[in-house]
Design a protein around this motif. Structure first.
Motif, PDB file in Angstrom:
ATOM      1  N   ASP A 137       0.840  -1.206   0.000  1.00  0.00           N
ATOM      2  CA  ASP A 137       0.000   0.000   0.000  1.00  0.00           C
ATOM      3  C   ASP A 137       0.875   1.257   0.000  1.00  0.00           C
ATOM      4  OD1 ASP A 137      -1.812   2.015   0.302  1.00  0.00           O
ATOM      5  OD2 ASP A 137      -2.666   1.299   2.204  1.00  0.00           O
ATOM      6  N   PRO A 138       0.903   2.001  -1.132  1.00  0.00           N
ATOM      7  CA  PRO A 138       1.741   3.202  -1.225  1.00  0.00           C
ATOM      8  C   PRO A 138       0.981   4.489  -0.900  1.00  0.00           C
ATOM      9  CG  PRO A 138       0.948   2.650  -3.403  1.00  0.00           C
ATOM     10  CD  PRO A 138       0.301   1.657  -2.450  1.00  0.00           C
ATOM     11  N   SER A 139      -0.267   4.377  -0.462  1.00  0.00           N
ATOM     12  CA  SER A 139      -1.126   5.553  -0.372  1.00  0.00           C
ATOM     13  C   SER A 139      -0.933   6.377   0.904  1.00  0.00           C
ATOM     14  CB  SER A 139      -2.601   5.137  -0.484  1.00  0.00           C
ATOM     15  OG  SER A 139      -2.984   4.350   0.643  1.00  0.00           O
ATOM     16  N   ILE A 140      -0.290   5.822   1.931  1.00  0.00           N
ATOM     17  CA  ILE A 140      -0.129   6.542   3.197  1.00  0.00           C
ATOM     18  C   ILE A 140       1.339   6.912   3.375  1.00  0.00           C
ATOM     19  CG2 ILE A 140      -0.492   6.472   5.688  1.00  0.00           C
ATOM     20  CD1 ILE A 140      -2.638   4.362   5.237  1.00  0.00           C
ATOM     21  N   LYS A 141       1.652   8.159   3.068  1.00  0.00           N
ATOM     22  CA  LYS A 141       3.042   8.632   3.110  1.00  0.00           C
ATOM     23  C   LYS A 141       3.295   9.603   4.254  1.00  0.00           C
ATOM     24  CE  LYS A 141       3.471   8.118  -1.904  1.00  0.00           C
ATOM     25  NZ  LYS A 141       3.737   8.817  -3.196  1.00  0.00           N
ATOM     26  N   SER A 142       2.237  10.064   4.913  1.00  0.00           N
ATOM     27  CA  SER A 142       2.359  10.968   6.048  1.00  0.00           C
ATOM     28  C   SER A 142       1.137  10.775   6.933  1.00  0.00           C
ATOM     29  CB  SER A 142       2.442  12.421   5.582  1.00  0.00           C
ATOM     30  OG  SER A 142       1.176  12.856   5.121  1.00  0.00           O
ATOM     31  N   ASP A 145      -2.271  11.632   5.565  1.00  0.00           N
ATOM     32  CA  ASP A 145      -2.903  10.715   4.610  1.00  0.00           C
ATOM     33  C   ASP A 145      -3.882   9.756   5.285  1.00  0.00           C
ATOM     34  OD1 ASP A 145      -1.538  11.786   2.426  1.00  0.00           O
ATOM     35  OD2 ASP A 145       0.167  10.432   2.691  1.00  0.00           O
ATOM     36  N   ALA A 217       5.439   2.609   8.826  1.00  0.00           N
ATOM     37  CA  ALA A 217       5.525   3.852   8.053  1.00  0.00           C
ATOM     38  C   ALA A 217       6.705   4.711   8.495  1.00  0.00           C
ATOM     39  CB  ALA A 217       4.229   4.646   8.205  1.00  0.00           C
ATOM     40  N   PHE A 219       6.715   7.100  10.996  1.00  0.00           N
ATOM     41  CA  PHE A 219       6.267   8.486  11.213  1.00  0.00           C
ATOM     42  C   PHE A 219       6.773   9.094  12.533  1.00  0.00           C
ATOM     43  CE2 PHE A 219       2.239   7.702   8.445  1.00  0.00           C
ATOM     44  CZ  PHE A 219       3.012   7.845   7.306  1.00  0.00           C
TER      45      PHE A 219
END
Length: 280
Positions: A137-142, A145, A217, A219
């Motif tokens: 899943d590349p959609s959550i970068k921060s 998101d 991730a 974060f």
């Protein structure tokens, strides 16, 4: 005459009781057992893979278990003399204050509120709140998101509320009874992310059934300084534990334990913290 007989009998009973106390066993929180061997009771989590887990065969594994075992050894206890006792998050201060355990190693973050009730040695690990997502899943970068995404955590989790209130107010919070349920939901695409401490997430992701399916991730949404909880005012024990933690880092055992418990999740851990250095 009768009074003197009663007094003598009482004295004999008292002497017998004192003798039994001297020769018998103390409690197993950190003393001698009935068979003459030393015993120690240590509080841990038993449901967090990679941190503290009781396996079906009755063994205990995890980073906290390795740390606790190392400390106990430095205090003079063999592994066979350790009684690991489950201490749930809400019960940790009570278990220490009541003397149920000698010390606690259970993803126990040092904070001002807890310091009012117990003391901490360490810290021995600097963790951070993070999220776990599917590896593809590349959609959550921060953190932003996560808005409109389904975010899973355990019921009552402060981690989820932190995201909801400060970082992604439009996140759809899904609260489950346990982290394993969140992982199943994440794997089946029922939820999009799971949040708690990165060390806990890495522990779950490192399990054989989940290797390669998830990724952290990175974060770093909070600082969680894991410490060894012990009875307030026990300066001698605190120093001994701090000395043990320092030795564990210097002889390489700390790094070895990190790699063994978190390595399969590619956990980018912080370097071992310096004793007394609590990162806000």
């Amino acid at each position: 005459m009768q009074l003197r007989k009663v007094t003598a009998a009482s004295a004999a009973v008292l002497a017998l009781a004192l003798t039994a106390t001297a020769c018998g066993s103390s409690d197993d929180k950190g003393g001698d057992s009935a068979d003459g061997g030393k015993k120690i009771t240590i509080g841990i989590k038993i449901d967090q893979p990679g941190i503290g887990l009781k396996t079906p065969d009755g063994k205990f594994t995890g980073f906290d278990v390795d740390v606790a075992t190392y400390i106990a050894k430095e205090l003079g206890y063999d592994a066979k003399d350790i009684d690991f006792k489950e201490t749930k998050s809400a019960d940790r201060e009570t278990a220490i204050e009541r003397g149920d355990v000698k010390f606690i190693a259970a993803s126990y973050s040092i904070n001002d509120e807890r310091l009012q009730k117990v003391d901490f040695a360490g810290p021995y690990l600097l963790a951070h709140q993070d999220i776990l997502v599917r590896a593809d899943d590349p959609s959550i970068k921060s953190p932003a998101d996560l808005n409109s995404k389904k975010l899973c955590s355990v019921t009552g989790s402060t981690s989820a509320q932190n995201v909801k209130e400060k970082l992604a107010p439009k996140a759809q919070l899904q609260e489950y009874g346990g982290y394993s349920e969140c992982l199943t939901g994440l794997e089946n695409k029922v939820v999009d992310a799971l949040t708690t401490d990165d060390s806990i997430l890495a522990g779950f992701a490192s399990q054989k059934d989940f290797q390669g399916k998830f990724k952290l991730a990175g974060f770093k949404m909070s600082n969680e300084n894991y410490g060894i909880g012990l009875k307030k005012g026990d300066a001698d024990l605190k120093k001994k534990i701090n000395d043990a933690l320092t030795k564990m880092v210097s002889d390489g055992s700390w790094d070895k334990a990190v790699k063994a418990n978190f390595g399969p999740a590619n956990y980018k851990n912080e370097p071992a913290p310096k004793i007394g250095n609590v990162v806000k």
